[in-house]
Every structure is written in structure tokens, then in C-alpha cells.
Design a protein around this motif. Structure first.
Motif, PDB file in Angstrom:
ATOM      1  N   GLU A  12      11.649  -0.931   4.038  1.00 35.16           N
ATOM      2  CA  GLU A  12      12.166  -0.288   5.248  1.00 35.16           C
ATOM      3  C   GLU A  12      12.703   1.111   4.940  1.00 35.16           C
ATOM      4  O   GLU A  12      12.675   1.994   5.789  1.00 35.16           O
ATOM      5  N   LYS A  13      13.165   1.330   3.707  1.00 38.70           N
ATOM      6  CA  LYS A  13      13.776   2.607   3.345  1.00 38.70           C
ATOM      7  C   LYS A  13      12.773   3.760   3.305  1.00 38.70           C
ATOM      8  O   LYS A  13      13.169   4.913   3.355  1.00 38.70           O
ATOM      9  N   LEU A  30       0.809  -6.885  -0.032  1.00 39.93           N
ATOM     10  CA  LEU A  30      -0.085  -6.140   0.846  1.00 39.93           C
ATOM     11  C   LEU A  30       0.681  -5.404   1.945  1.00 39.93           C
ATOM     12  O   LEU A  30       0.345  -4.277   2.296  1.00 39.93           O
ATOM     13  N   ASP A  31       1.737  -6.007   2.476  1.00 36.68           N
ATOM     14  CA  ASP A  31       2.522  -5.350   3.514  1.00 36.68           C
ATOM     15  C   ASP A  31       3.191  -4.080   2.976  1.00 36.68           C
ATOM     16  O   ASP A  31       3.223  -3.056   3.657  1.00 36.68           O
ATOM     17  N   GLN A  69       2.597  -0.246   4.218  1.00 40.11           N
ATOM     18  CA  GLN A  69       3.670   0.690   4.574  1.00 40.11           C
ATOM     19  C   GLN A  69       3.491   2.021   3.837  1.00 40.11           C
ATOM     20  O   GLN A  69       3.695   3.098   4.415  1.00 40.11           O
ATOM     21  N   LEU A  70       3.107   1.965   2.565  1.00 36.23           N
ATOM     22  CA  LEU A  70       2.839   3.202   1.825  1.00 36.23           C
ATOM     23  C   LEU A  70       1.701   3.975   2.471  1.00 36.23           C
ATOM     24  O   LEU A  70       1.784   5.189   2.664  1.00 36.23           O
ATOM     25  N   ASP A  71       0.634   3.280   2.793  1.00 37.01           N
ATOM     26  CA  ASP A  71      -0.530   3.912   3.404  1.00 37.01           C
ATOM     27  C   ASP A  71      -0.145   4.611   4.712  1.00 37.01           C
ATOM     28  O   ASP A  71      -0.638   5.701   5.020  1.00 37.01           O
ATOM     29  N   LEU A  72       0.745   3.995   5.465  1.00 34.42           N
ATOM     30  CA  LEU A  72       1.185   4.584   6.729  1.00 34.42           C
ATOM     31  C   LEU A  72       2.053   5.832   6.535  1.00 34.42           C
ATOM     32  O   LEU A  72       2.252   6.602   7.466  1.00 34.42           O
ATOM     33  N   ARG A  73       2.591   6.035   5.337  1.00 36.67           N
ATOM     34  CA  ARG A  73       3.403   7.235   5.055  1.00 36.67           C
ATOM     35  C   ARG A  73       2.523   8.465   4.874  1.00 36.67           C
ATOM     36  O   ARG A  73       2.999   9.586   4.958  1.00 36.67           O
ATOM     37  N   LEU A  74       1.237   8.291   4.604  1.00 39.29           N
ATOM     38  CA  LEU A  74       0.317   9.417   4.419  1.00 39.29           C
ATOM     39  C   LEU A  74      -0.055   9.970   5.787  1.00 39.29           C
ATOM     40  O   LEU A  74      -1.029   9.544   6.393  1.00 39.29           O
ATOM     41  N   ARG A  75       0.735  10.906   6.281  1.00 41.53           N
ATOM     42  CA  ARG A  75       0.464  11.428   7.613  1.00 41.53           C
ATOM     43  C   ARG A  75       0.706  12.930   7.701  1.00 41.53           C
ATOM     44  O   ARG A  75       0.956  13.473   8.756  1.00 41.53           O
ATOM     45  N   LEU A  82      -5.691  13.372   1.833  1.00 37.91           N
ATOM     46  CA  LEU A  82      -4.540  12.521   1.550  1.00 37.91           C
ATOM     47  C   LEU A  82      -5.004  11.399   0.622  1.00 37.91           C
ATOM     48  O   LEU A  82      -6.081  10.842   0.814  1.00 37.91           O
ATOM     49  N   GLN A  83      -4.190  11.072  -0.397  1.00 34.22           N
ATOM     50  CA  GLN A  83      -4.640  10.111  -1.398  1.00 34.22           C
ATOM     51  C   GLN A  83      -3.541   9.138  -1.802  1.00 34.22           C
ATOM     52  O   GLN A  83      -2.379   9.519  -1.892  1.00 34.22           O
ATOM     53  N   ILE A  84      -3.976   7.919  -2.075  1.00 29.63           N
ATOM     54  CA  ILE A  84      -3.109   6.932  -2.734  1.00 29.63           C
ATOM     55  C   ILE A  84      -3.765   6.597  -4.069  1.00 29.63           C
ATOM     56  O   ILE A  84      -4.952   6.264  -4.122  1.00 29.63           O
ATOM     57  N   TRP A  85      -2.987   6.680  -5.120  1.00 22.72           N
ATOM     58  CA  TRP A  85      -3.441   6.301  -6.459  1.00 22.72           C
ATOM     59  C   TRP A  85      -2.741   5.001  -6.822  1.00 22.72           C
ATOM     60  O   TRP A  85      -1.513   4.911  -6.750  1.00 22.72           O
ATOM     61  N   CYS A  86      -3.498   3.991  -7.189  1.00 18.96           N
ATOM     62  CA  CYS A  86      -2.922   2.712  -7.621  1.00 18.96           C
ATOM     63  C   CYS A  86      -3.286   2.496  -9.076  1.00 18.96           C
ATOM     64  O   CYS A  86      -4.465   2.487  -9.423  1.00 18.96           O
TER      65      CYS A  86
END
Length: 197
Positions: free
Chosen positions: A50-51, A71-72, A76-82, A88-92
Motif C-alpha cells: 500500500e505504501k 503476483l498482487d 502493484q509495481l506494474d501499475l506504478r509505471l505511468r 517503461l520497463q520492469i526488470w525482475c
């Protein structure tokens, strides 16, 4: 809560190696680094997802040990890419764990559905790291005999269960029990309900 002991010092070390540390603004109370080009690195844990909901203008996210998220939390991380920029990229990054983990199901399962056009999967092993000391390499390679499951995960980069296995040398296949009985094989059955007793 563990970022200050893991990823944060790793990035600090890299800034020093690249000889740009002295040009960066490091805030040890908020765990932020402002680079010379004014880009800001935010270090946040997901002990409470939530933070992160109010964080905006994120262009890239690195999720270290992504298998430790659920997964949730990843969603939430994916939704921060805006942010209003391209690419825009997510690296795991992670060591593979159980095939029951969401990471396996999302990207590695034969039935996984994801945007293959815009997703790159790079699998590396210790053999790709030319900086590892021989003692570490020897310890990894020894696991093939002492702990084959650890060898699969940490040496070969394969998804495997690391703990709690009683039987490890089995496979899933269709068979006719009558044919096996005709061969003189006896039937044995077992079940693991996941209980301590």
C-alpha cells in the motif's frame, strides 16, 4: 527492511566503481540517490504494498529477488509505471524456485500467457560470471552430489523445490496399472498432505 543491507550498498558500490559517486546526492534516511542528470533512484521494500501506491513518475523498476513477491505485489509495481515517456520497463532478477511460484507460472510455464513481443527473458548461470572465485564455483559444482536440488537452482538456473521433498527421483506419466501388474511389479502409493506430522 533489508534494502539497506542488500541492493542499496550494491548500487553505491557501482557508483563508486563508475567514478560518479561524488557527483550523486545520497540520502541515507530516505534511501534515495539523485544522479548527476537529476534522475532519482528510490529504494522501497514491499513489506506493505500500500505504501507504494502514491509514488508517481516511475520510468523503470528493478525487482530484486522477484520470486519473493506475490503476483498482487508485482501487479502493484506494474501499475506504478505511468510516467509519460517511452520504454517503461520492469526488470525482475531472481534465482528460480518452485514451479508453484507465480514467476514460473507467468513467464516459464508452457501455458504462460504474456506479451512475448515486449518481454525479454535472459537466463544466466554461474558459467556466465567470469568474476566468480574458484572456491565459489567448486562449492556450486559440488552440490551436484551433496544437494542436487540446490545444484538445479543455483548452478543450472532451473526451477526446483529446495526444501521439504521426501521423494525427488520421480516423473509424471500415463500408465496402465494392469500392464505393470502383468510384469510382476507391485503397486505402492503415498501421499503428502503438507502437514508437519
Amino acid at each position: 527492511t533489508t534494502l539497506k543491507d542488500s541492493v542499496f550498498p550494491l548500487v553505491i558500490d557501482m557508483l563508486k566503481k563508475w567514478k560518479i559517486y561524488e557527483y550523486c546526492k545520497i540520502n541515507l534516511s530516505t534511501y534515495t540517490i539523485t544522479l548527476p542528470n537529476e534522475s532519482v533512484l528510490l529504494f522501497r521494500g514491499l513489506d506493505d504494498s500500500e505504501k507504494i501506491k502514491s509514488i508517481t513518475d516511475i520510468t523503470d523498476i528493478w525487482s530484486e529477488e522477484a520470486t519473493e513477491l506475490n503476483l498482487d505485489e508485482f501487479t502493484q509495481l506494474d501499475l506504478r509505471l505511468r510516467a509519460l515517456v517511452d520504454d517503461l520497463q520492469i526488470w525482475c532478477s531472481f534465482n528460480p524456485v518452485s514451479k508453484e511460484n507465480w514467476v514460473y507460472k507467468k513467464w516459464f510455464d508452457k501455458d504462460a500467457i504474456y506479451d512475448k513481443e515486449n518481454t525479454m527473458i535472459l537466463k544466466t548461470t554461474y558459467k556466465d560470471n567470469k568474476f566468480l572465485p574458484d572456491s565459489y564455483i567448486n562449492a556450486l559444482e559440488e552440490k551436484i552430489h551433496s544437494n542436487p536440488q540446490y545444484y538445479k537452482v543455483y548452478a543450472l538456473g532451473e526451477f526446483a523445490t529446495l526444501e521439504g521433498l521426501v521423494l525427488t527421483n520421480w516423473r509424471k506419466e500415463e500408465f496402465d496399472p494392469m500392464e505393470l501388474a502383468a510384469l510382476g511389479l507391485e503397486h505402492r502409493a503415498g501421499m503428502d498432505l503438507g502437514w508437519i506430522d
